[in-house]
Design an enzyme around this catalytic site. Structure first.
Site, PDB file in Angstrom:
ATOM      1  N   ARG A 260      10.141  10.020 -39.579  1.00 19.66           N
ATOM      2  CA  ARG A 260       9.279   9.012 -40.510  1.00 19.66           C
ATOM      3  C   ARG A 260       8.654   9.807 -41.532  1.00 19.66           C
ATOM      4  O   ARG A 260       7.918   9.401 -42.460  1.00 19.66           O
ATOM      5  CB  ARG A 260       8.535   8.229 -39.629  1.00 19.66           C
ATOM      6  CG  ARG A 260       9.504   7.215 -38.839  1.00 19.66           C
ATOM      7  CD  ARG A 260       8.570   6.514 -37.685  1.00 19.66           C
ATOM      8  NE  ARG A 260       8.638   7.250 -36.477  1.00 19.66           N
ATOM      9  CZ  ARG A 260       8.149   7.092 -35.296  1.00 19.66           C
ATOM     10  NH1 ARG A 260       7.397   5.965 -35.306  1.00 19.66           N
ATOM     11  NH2 ARG A 260       8.117   7.962 -34.424  1.00 19.66           N
TER      12      ARG A 260
ATOM     13  N   LYS B 215       7.228  18.013 -38.439  1.00 21.57           N
ATOM     14  CA  LYS B 215       6.126  17.198 -38.259  1.00 21.57           C
ATOM     15  C   LYS B 215       4.520  18.034 -37.915  1.00 21.57           C
ATOM     16  O   LYS B 215       3.698  17.950 -38.507  1.00 21.57           O
ATOM     17  CB  LYS B 215       5.886  15.998 -37.524  1.00 21.57           C
ATOM     18  CG  LYS B 215       4.799  15.195 -37.413  1.00 21.57           C
ATOM     19  CD  LYS B 215       5.036  13.770 -36.900  1.00 21.57           C
ATOM     20  CE  LYS B 215       5.388  13.477 -35.647  1.00 21.57           C
ATOM     21  NZ  LYS B 215       5.813  12.170 -35.023  1.00 21.57           N
TER      22      LYS B 215
ATOM     23  N   ASP C  49       1.665  15.423 -32.007  1.00 21.52           N
ATOM     24  CA  ASP C  49       1.605  14.358 -33.198  1.00 21.52           C
ATOM     25  C   ASP C  49       0.299  13.627 -32.936  1.00 21.52           C
ATOM     26  O   ASP C  49      -0.006  12.378 -33.356  1.00 21.52           O
ATOM     27  CB  ASP C  49       2.735  13.648 -33.865  1.00 21.52           C
ATOM     28  CG  ASP C  49       3.187  12.632 -32.586  1.00 21.52           C
ATOM     29  OD1 ASP C  49       2.943  12.833 -31.563  1.00 21.52           O
ATOM     30  OD2 ASP C  49       4.059  11.791 -33.087  1.00 21.52           O
TER      31      ASP C  49
ATOM     32  N   ASN D  51       2.811   9.471 -37.571  1.00 22.67           N
ATOM     33  CA  ASN D  51       4.181   9.500 -37.567  1.00 22.67           C
ATOM     34  C   ASN D  51       4.719   9.405 -39.033  1.00 22.67           C
ATOM     35  O   ASN D  51       5.872   9.807 -39.347  1.00 22.67           O
ATOM     36  CB  ASN D  51       4.576   7.816 -36.970  1.00 22.67           C
ATOM     37  CG  ASN D  51       4.533   8.151 -35.332  1.00 22.67           C
ATOM     38  OD1 ASN D  51       4.986   9.077 -34.712  1.00 22.67           O
ATOM     39  ND2 ASN D  51       3.769   7.083 -34.847  1.00 22.67           N
TER      40      ASN D  51
ATOM     41  N   ARG E  38     -11.064  37.255 -54.897  1.00 19.75           N
ATOM     42  CA  ARG E  38      -9.932  37.169 -53.872  1.00 19.75           C
ATOM     43  C   ARG E  38      -9.771  38.465 -53.248  1.00 19.75           C
ATOM     44  O   ARG E  38     -10.410  39.439 -53.828  1.00 19.75           O
ATOM     45  CB  ARG E  38      -8.607  36.779 -54.691  1.00 19.75           C
ATOM     46  CG  ARG E  38      -8.022  37.585 -55.773  1.00 19.75           C
ATOM     47  CD  ARG E  38      -7.158  37.333 -56.319  1.00 19.75           C
ATOM     48  NE  ARG E  38      -6.461  38.074 -57.419  1.00 19.75           N
ATOM     49  CZ  ARG E  38      -5.656  39.038 -57.200  1.00 19.75           C
ATOM     50  NH1 ARG E  38      -4.752  39.084 -56.110  1.00 19.75           N
ATOM     51  NH2 ARG E  38      -5.262  39.787 -58.418  1.00 19.75           N
TER      52      ARG E  38
ATOM     53  N   TYR F 296     -11.117  41.865 -65.759  1.00 19.66           N
ATOM     54  CA  TYR F 296     -10.367  41.995 -64.449  1.00 19.66           C
ATOM     55  C   TYR F 296     -10.823  43.001 -63.833  1.00 19.66           C
ATOM     56  O   TYR F 296     -10.859  44.328 -64.137  1.00 19.66           O
ATOM     57  CB  TYR F 296      -8.877  42.308 -64.694  1.00 19.66           C
ATOM     58  CG  TYR F 296      -8.053  42.602 -63.652  1.00 19.66           C
ATOM     59  CD1 TYR F 296      -8.001  41.526 -62.350  1.00 19.66           C
ATOM     60  CD2 TYR F 296      -7.502  43.479 -63.383  1.00 19.66           C
ATOM     61  CE1 TYR F 296      -7.517  42.005 -60.997  1.00 19.66           C
ATOM     62  CE2 TYR F 296      -6.898  43.892 -61.998  1.00 19.66           C
ATOM     63  CZ  TYR F 296      -6.922  43.224 -60.966  1.00 19.66           C
ATOM     64  OH  TYR F 296      -6.394  43.620 -59.750  1.00 19.66           O
TER      65      TYR F 296
ATOM     66  N   ASN G  86     -23.569  47.493 -65.700  1.00 22.40           N
ATOM     67  CA  ASN G  86     -23.380  46.427 -66.541  1.00 22.40           C
ATOM     68  C   ASN G  86     -21.839  46.517 -66.835  1.00 22.40           C
ATOM     69  O   ASN G  86     -21.728  47.462 -67.425  1.00 22.40           O
ATOM     70  CB  ASN G  86     -24.335  46.004 -67.793  1.00 22.40           C
ATOM     71  CG  ASN G  86     -23.837  44.761 -68.445  1.00 22.40           C
ATOM     72  OD1 ASN G  86     -24.286  43.810 -67.911  1.00 22.40           O
ATOM     73  ND2 ASN G  86     -23.280  44.861 -69.805  1.00 22.40           N
TER      74      ASN G  86
ATOM     75  N   ASN H 197      -5.337  49.136 -62.948  1.00 24.67           N
ATOM     76  CA  ASN H 197      -5.264  49.526 -61.358  1.00 24.67           C
ATOM     77  C   ASN H 197      -3.987  49.800 -60.956  1.00 24.67           C
ATOM     78  O   ASN H 197      -3.578  50.295 -60.000  1.00 24.67           O
ATOM     79  CB  ASN H 197      -6.028  48.653 -60.415  1.00 24.67           C
ATOM     80  CG  ASN H 197      -5.156  47.485 -60.098  1.00 24.67           C
ATOM     81  OD1 ASN H 197      -4.769  46.933 -61.463  1.00 24.67           O
ATOM     82  ND2 ASN H 197      -5.439  46.702 -59.254  1.00 24.67           N
TER      83      ASN H 197
HETATM   84  C1  UD1 Z   1       5.678   8.032 -27.905  1.00 28.53           C
HETATM   85  C2  UD1 Z   1       5.878   7.294 -26.756  1.00 28.53           C
HETATM   86  C3  UD1 Z   1       5.442   5.853 -26.800  1.00 28.53           C
HETATM   87  C4  UD1 Z   1       3.627   6.148 -27.386  1.00 28.53           C
HETATM   88  C5  UD1 Z   1       3.452   7.020 -28.439  1.00 28.53           C
HETATM   89  C6  UD1 Z   1       2.191   7.381 -28.700  1.00 28.53           C
HETATM   90  C7  UD1 Z   1       7.879   7.910 -25.666  1.00 28.53           C
HETATM   91  C8  UD1 Z   1       9.417   7.314 -25.573  1.00 28.53           C
HETATM   92  N1  UD1 Z   1       7.239   7.124 -26.276  1.00 28.53           N
HETATM   93  O1  UD1 Z   1       6.426   7.395 -28.863  1.00 28.53           O
HETATM   94  O2  UD1 Z   1       5.191   5.206 -25.779  1.00 28.53           O
HETATM   95  O3  UD1 Z   1       3.011   4.999 -27.522  1.00 28.53           O
HETATM   96  O4  UD1 Z   1       4.174   8.227 -28.320  1.00 28.53           O
HETATM   97  O5  UD1 Z   1       1.902   8.342 -29.909  1.00 28.53           O
HETATM   98  O6  UD1 Z   1       7.571   8.994 -25.155  1.00 28.53           O
HETATM   99  N2  UD1 Z   1       9.188  15.016 -29.021  1.00 28.53           N
HETATM  100  C9  UD1 Z   1       9.994  16.205 -28.579  1.00 28.53           C
HETATM  101  N3  UD1 Z   1      11.134  16.136 -28.310  1.00 28.53           N
HETATM  102  C10 UD1 Z   1      11.909  14.767 -28.320  1.00 28.53           C
HETATM  103  C11 UD1 Z   1      10.999  13.908 -28.954  1.00 28.53           C
HETATM  104  C12 UD1 Z   1       9.915  13.754 -29.291  1.00 28.53           C
HETATM  105  O7  UD1 Z   1       9.436  17.203 -28.442  1.00 28.53           O
HETATM  106  O8  UD1 Z   1      13.127  14.934 -28.066  1.00 28.53           O
HETATM  107  C13 UD1 Z   1       7.745  15.306 -29.418  1.00 28.53           C
HETATM  108  C14 UD1 Z   1       7.545  14.980 -30.716  1.00 28.53           C
HETATM  109  O9  UD1 Z   1       7.456  16.200 -31.901  1.00 28.53           O
HETATM  110  C15 UD1 Z   1       6.078  14.499 -30.950  1.00 28.53           C
HETATM  111  C16 UD1 Z   1       5.975  13.714 -29.589  1.00 28.53           C
HETATM  112  O10 UD1 Z   1       7.047  14.341 -28.793  1.00 28.53           O
HETATM  113  O11 UD1 Z   1       5.118  15.364 -31.101  1.00 28.53           O
HETATM  114  C17 UD1 Z   1       6.065  12.330 -29.553  1.00 28.53           C
HETATM  115  O12 UD1 Z   1       7.305  11.817 -29.928  1.00 28.53           O
HETATM  116  P1  UD1 Z   1       7.588  10.547 -31.077  1.00 28.53           P
HETATM  117  O13 UD1 Z   1       8.981  10.462 -31.436  1.00 28.53           O
HETATM  118  O14 UD1 Z   1       6.673  10.636 -32.186  1.00 28.53           O
HETATM  119  O15 UD1 Z   1       7.238   9.435 -30.192  1.00 28.53           O
HETATM  120  P2  UD1 Z   1       6.752   8.187 -30.398  1.00 28.53           P
HETATM  121  O16 UD1 Z   1       7.846   7.123 -30.982  1.00 28.53           O
HETATM  122  O17 UD1 Z   1       5.563   8.062 -31.406  1.00 28.53           O
HETATM  123 CA    CA Z   2       4.452   9.551 -32.295  1.00 31.54          CA
END
Ligand code: UD1
Ligand code: CA
Length: 451
Positions: free
Chosen positions: A8, A15, A100, A228, A335, A368, A379, A388
């Protein structure tokens, strides 16, 4: 869990590498995890694994971090399963965090862990962190049974009309008895709307087999907001910024002329009676002292600024140190670990790179100065350049105290100018200048064919 691409986000960047308050999302989560003093932090990697790993190791000691690779992103259950080999035999409590969900605080997590450990006097097999939201859409809903106890979590895409009305949501953060978690994970199937292995099925499986599943409902819904899409990221960024600016005004006594256009990272500090004009950006762990004036359009990154410094309009200051009572700009660029000692001055269109400007010295216009050290009360005339770079290597310029470098002097490095020396306007200085001597002239003669 940090393996997902984050569809998304509509991005080529994973992400958890998108930045919130100037730092990757994953670092916000790993930093909070660290505050809990865990035995170890395992990060589930997938998309852009090497970059995510590097981001984590940038802030966390390698000895404390472990990494599990989830080759295909088959769901959150599969993500936790990726760390099975490290964890399933451990007698421990496993806190699962989402890469996330960056705003979660150590206080809330501590309460979750405490409840998990004390539930019914013996501890729960799983404790789910939930909150109630005005707009729960998109999140997994927490279904409770007739006694108000945990029944199941239903993902948005699997909800029926009645379940859509539930305003208590799964934060995606849980505590588990590690062994019980992995035993139950083996039973998770992917027969749902998304064809994924949901971690959210584990608490239901545990409950069905007679284990205790607790719910810790937090009163701070903003902490469990997930990122998301980019709008949510921008909203969260704005919320953090607003809080930082408020803290600086209320607690630190900083005047911020237009709080809505002040972009100051939460890790920066600003001293009392400093005035920040509109459209100023302060990034990283920058430190700005007391009584400073920072004018519009300036960006300060990972830099240290003393007291009573004036930074005029549209300056860029990166990885540099400025002492007390200095003046910078307008339109100056510091810098590469530039250092301005107290009471020195850098004026319009002056660039300082890896250069130390001594106490009370001035470079007021169009210069520079790179790979140079400049003594005290010297000065640097308008238009002076340290040459340089010879096309292959960088060379240093050293200028002593009380020197007068005439306008438009070219200092062809490596070169030294002694204390109290002077150069005439337009000089091209190719040889060291002795202390107290005046040199003039620009011998542009043909000497050889360019190589
Ligand atoms: C998930 C929960 C949901 C909750 C929400 C809260 C599940 C099935 N659902 O949904 O109930 O309300 O979080 O924010 O768990 N990830 C992996 N591997 C995968 C899938 C996901 O590492 O195969 C990681 C993603 O990178 C992310 C986290 O898990 O950091 C959550 O995944 P995401 O797909 O965002 O879950 P949601 O749909 O938000
Ligand atoms: Ca999520």
């Amino acid at each position: 869990m940090a393996a997902g691409l984050g569809t998304r986000m509509k991005s080529n960047l994973a992400k958890v590498l998108h930045k919130l308050d100037g730092r990757p999302l994953i670092n916000h989560v790993s930093e909070t995890a660290l505050l809990l003093e865990p035995r170890k932090i395992y990060v589930v990697l997938g998309h852009q694994a090497e970059d995510v790993k590097a981001a984590v190791l940038h802030e966390i000691d390698a000895g404390l971090a472990g990494f599990a690779l989830q080759k295909e992103q088959l769901g959150t259950g599969d993500a936790v399963n990726a760390a099975r080999e490290f964890l399933e035999m451990q007698d421990s409590t496993l806190l699962v965090l989402s890469g996330d969900v960056p705003m979660i605080t150590a206080e809330t997590l501590t309460s979750l862990i405490t409840m998990h450990g004390e539930y019914r006097g013996r501890g729960a097999a799983c404790t789910v962190l939930t909150v109630r939201l005005k707009d729960p859409s998109g999140y997994g809903r927490v279904v409770r049974d007739e006694n108000g106890s945990f029944d199941r979590i239903v993902e948005q895409k699997d909800t029926n009309d009645e379940q859509k009305e539930i305003d208590e949501i799964n934060s995606g953060i849980y505590c588990f008895d590690t062994k019980k978690l992995y035993a139950a994970l083996s039973q998770v199937k992917n027969d749902n709307a998304q064809g994924e292995y949901y971690l959210t099925d584990v608490p239901r499986i545990l409950r069905e087999q007679g284990d205790d599943v607790a719910i810790y409902q937090s009163a701070n819904p903003h902490e469990v907001e997930g990122v998301n899409d980019r709008r949510q990221l921008a909203d969260m960024d704005e919320a953090i910024r607003r809080r930082t600016v408020e803290r600086l005004m209320i607690e630190s006594g900083v005047t911020i002329i237009d709080p809505r256009s002040a972009y100051i990272s939460a890790r920066s500090t600003v001293g009392r009676d400093t005035v920040i004009h509109p459209n100023v950006t302060v990034e990283g762990g920058s430190v700005i002292g007391e009584g400073c004036i920072i004018r519009s359009g300036t960006r300060i990154k990972e830099s240290n600024i003393g007291n009573n410094v004036e930074i005029r309009d549209n300056c860029l200051i990166r990885d540099s140190v400025i002492g007390d009572e200095c003046t910078v700009g307008p339109m100056a660029h510091l810098r590469g670990h530039a250092v301005m000692v107290d009471e020195s001055k850098v004026g319009n269109f002056v660039e300082l790179k890896k250069t130390r400007l001594g106490r009370g010295s001035k470079a007021s216009h169009l210069s520079y100065l790179g790979d140079a050290t400049i003594g005290e009360n010297t000065n640097i005339g308008a238009g002076t350049i340290t040459c340089n770079y010879d096309g292959k290597n960088k060379h240093e310029t050293h200028i002593g105290d009380n020197v007068k470098i005439g306008s438009d002097t070219m200092l062809v490095a490596p070169v030294k100018v002694g204390h109290g020396a002077a150069t005439g306007a337009g000089s091209v200085v190719t040889k060291d200048v002795e202390a107290g001597k005046l040199v003039v002239g620009a011998p542009a003669r043909a000497i050889k064919t360019v190589e």
